[in-house]
Design an enzyme around this catalytic site. Sequence first.
Site, PDB file in Angstrom:
ATOM      1  N   PRO A  70       0.785  -1.231   0.000  1.00 58.97           N
ATOM      2  CG  PRO A  70      -0.150  -1.151   2.105  1.00 58.97           C
ATOM      3  CD  PRO A  70       0.510  -2.089   1.145  1.00 58.97           C
ATOM      4  CG  ASN A  71      -0.239   4.410   1.251  1.00 64.19           C
ATOM      5  OD1 ASN A  71      -1.170   4.973   0.680  1.00 64.19           O
ATOM      6  ND2 ASN A  71      -0.343   3.902   2.459  1.00 64.19           N
ATOM      7  NE  ARG A  82       2.005  14.242  -0.150  1.00 67.26           N
ATOM      8  CZ  ARG A  82       0.839  14.190   0.479  1.00 67.26           C
ATOM      9  NH1 ARG A  82      -0.233  13.788  -0.148  1.00 67.26           N
ATOM     10  NH2 ARG A  82       0.755  14.561   1.741  1.00 67.26           N
ATOM     11  CE1 TYR A  98       9.261   5.006   3.082  1.00 65.90           C
ATOM     12  CE2 TYR A  98       7.669   6.796   2.922  1.00 65.90           C
ATOM     13  CZ  TYR A  98       8.163   5.695   3.569  1.00 65.90           C
ATOM     14  OH  TYR A  98       7.562   5.270   4.732  1.00 65.90           O
ATOM     15  CG  ASN A 100       8.471  -2.243  -0.257  1.00 70.16           C
ATOM     16  OD1 ASN A 100       7.990  -2.352   0.884  1.00 70.16           O
ATOM     17  ND2 ASN A 100       9.091  -1.154  -0.663  1.00 70.16           N
ATOM     18  CB  ALA A 119       1.671   0.009   6.008  1.00 72.32           C
ATOM     19  CD  GLU A 178      10.557  -8.007   4.903  1.00 70.17           C
ATOM     20  OE1 GLU A 178      10.903  -9.091   5.433  1.00 70.17           O
ATOM     21  OE2 GLU A 178      10.072  -7.058   5.543  1.00 70.17           O
ATOM     22  CG  HIS A 221      11.374  -2.823   3.971  1.00 74.75           C
ATOM     23  ND1 HIS A 221      10.015  -2.612   4.036  1.00 74.75           N
ATOM     24  CD2 HIS A 221      11.609  -4.048   4.503  1.00 74.75           C
ATOM     25  CE1 HIS A 221       9.451  -3.674   4.603  1.00 74.75           C
ATOM     26  NE2 HIS A 221      10.398  -4.563   4.887  1.00 74.75           N
ATOM     27  NE  ARG A 276      10.930   5.649   8.616  1.00 73.74           N
ATOM     28  CZ  ARG A 276       9.917   5.356   7.800  1.00 73.74           C
ATOM     29  NH1 ARG A 276      10.073   4.464   6.849  1.00 73.74           N
ATOM     30  NH2 ARG A 276       8.758   5.972   7.919  1.00 73.74           N
TER      31      ARG A 276
HETATM   32  O1  CA2 Z   1      10.973   1.712   2.933  1.00 70.26           O
HETATM   33  C1  CA2 Z   1      10.067   1.027   2.457  1.00 70.26           C
HETATM   34  O2  CA2 Z   1      10.125   0.531   1.335  1.00 70.26           O
HETATM   35  C2  CA2 Z   1       8.799   0.789   3.283  1.00 70.26           C
HETATM   36  O3  CA2 Z   1       8.322  -0.531   3.022  1.00 70.26           O
HETATM   37  C3  CA2 Z   1       7.792   1.817   2.839  1.00 70.26           C
HETATM   38  C4  CA2 Z   1       6.508   1.779   3.692  1.00 70.26           C
HETATM   39  C5  CA2 Z   1       6.818   1.872   5.165  1.00 70.26           C
HETATM   40  O4  CA2 Z   1       5.613   1.676   5.913  1.00 70.26           O
HETATM   41  C6  CA2 Z   1       7.829   0.830   5.567  1.00 70.26           C
HETATM   42  O5  CA2 Z   1       8.154   1.043   6.922  1.00 70.26           O
HETATM   43  C7  CA2 Z   1       9.103   0.914   4.755  1.00 70.26           C
HETATM   44  C8  CA2 Z   1       5.608   2.954   3.345  1.00 70.26           C
HETATM   45  C9  CA2 Z   1       5.252   3.041   1.931  1.00 70.26           C
HETATM   46  C10 CA2 Z   1       4.473   4.297   1.735  1.00 70.26           C
HETATM   47  O6  CA2 Z   1       5.025   4.939   0.635  1.00 70.26           O
HETATM   48  C11 CA2 Z   1       4.794   6.257   0.512  1.00 70.26           C
HETATM   49  C12 CA2 Z   1       5.499   6.885  -0.481  1.00 70.26           C
HETATM   50  C13 CA2 Z   1       5.344   8.224  -0.669  1.00 70.26           C
HETATM   51  C14 CA2 Z   1       4.467   8.931   0.148  1.00 70.26           C
HETATM   52  C15 CA2 Z   1       3.778   8.301   1.138  1.00 70.26           C
HETATM   53  C16 CA2 Z   1       3.927   6.957   1.325  1.00 70.26           C
END
Ligand code: CA2
Length: 145
Positions: free
Chosen positions: A10-11, A18, A23, A74, A77, A98, A100, A107
Site C-alpha cells: 500500500p501507498n 510524496r 523514500y 515490498n 505497511a 523482502e 524496503h 525508523r
Molecule cells: O521503505 C520502504 O520501502 C517501506 O516498506 C515503505 C513503507 C513503510 O511503511 C515501511 O516502513 C518501509 C511505506 C510506503 C508508503 O510509501 C509512501 C510513499 C510516498 C508517500 C507516502 C507513502
Amino acid sequence: MKRVMILNGPNLNLLGVREPHIYGTTTLAEIKQACEREATALGLTITFHQSNHEGELVDLIQSARENADGIIINPAAYSFTSIAMVDAIKAFEGPVMEVHISNIHARDEHHRHSKISHAATAVICGLGPYGYVAALRALAERKKG
Ligand code: CA2
C-alpha cells in the site's frame, strides 16, 4: 530461477510524489523500468504489481505458486501487520526477497519490526530503489548455485 513476481504494498504508488525526504524521488514506474532492464540483462522474466489491498496481495502471493519461481516483495505497511501475507508466503516454496527502500531499523518503533521477515529468505533495506535490482541479482545468482 526464471520467473520473478515483484509485489508492492500500500501507498507505494505514491513513491516520488510524496515524502521524498524518506523514500526519495524515484517513482514506482521508474523502479519498474529499472527492474525490467535488469531482468532482461539477467535472463529473467518479471511481473510487477502494486496493490493497496491486503487480500489482493495474498491472492497474488498464492498465484506465484503456479506462476513464479521467486518473489520480491515490498509489503510496505503490511510488513508490520499482515499475518495473512506471512501465511501465504510460507505456502510458497521458492525464495522470497523482502525489500524496503528505507532502512526500517533506523525508523520509529512502528516501522521496525517486520512480521514478513520471519518468512522471507532474505531482507534488503536502506538501499533505496537499488534494493529491487539487488534482489533480482541475488535471485539470478541462486540459479547458478
Ligand atoms: O521503505 C520502504 O520501502 C517501506 O516498506 C515503505 C513503507 C513503510 O511503511 C515501511 O516502513 C518501509 C511505506 C510506503 C508508503 O510509501 C509512501 C510513499 C510516498 C508517500 C507516502 C507513502
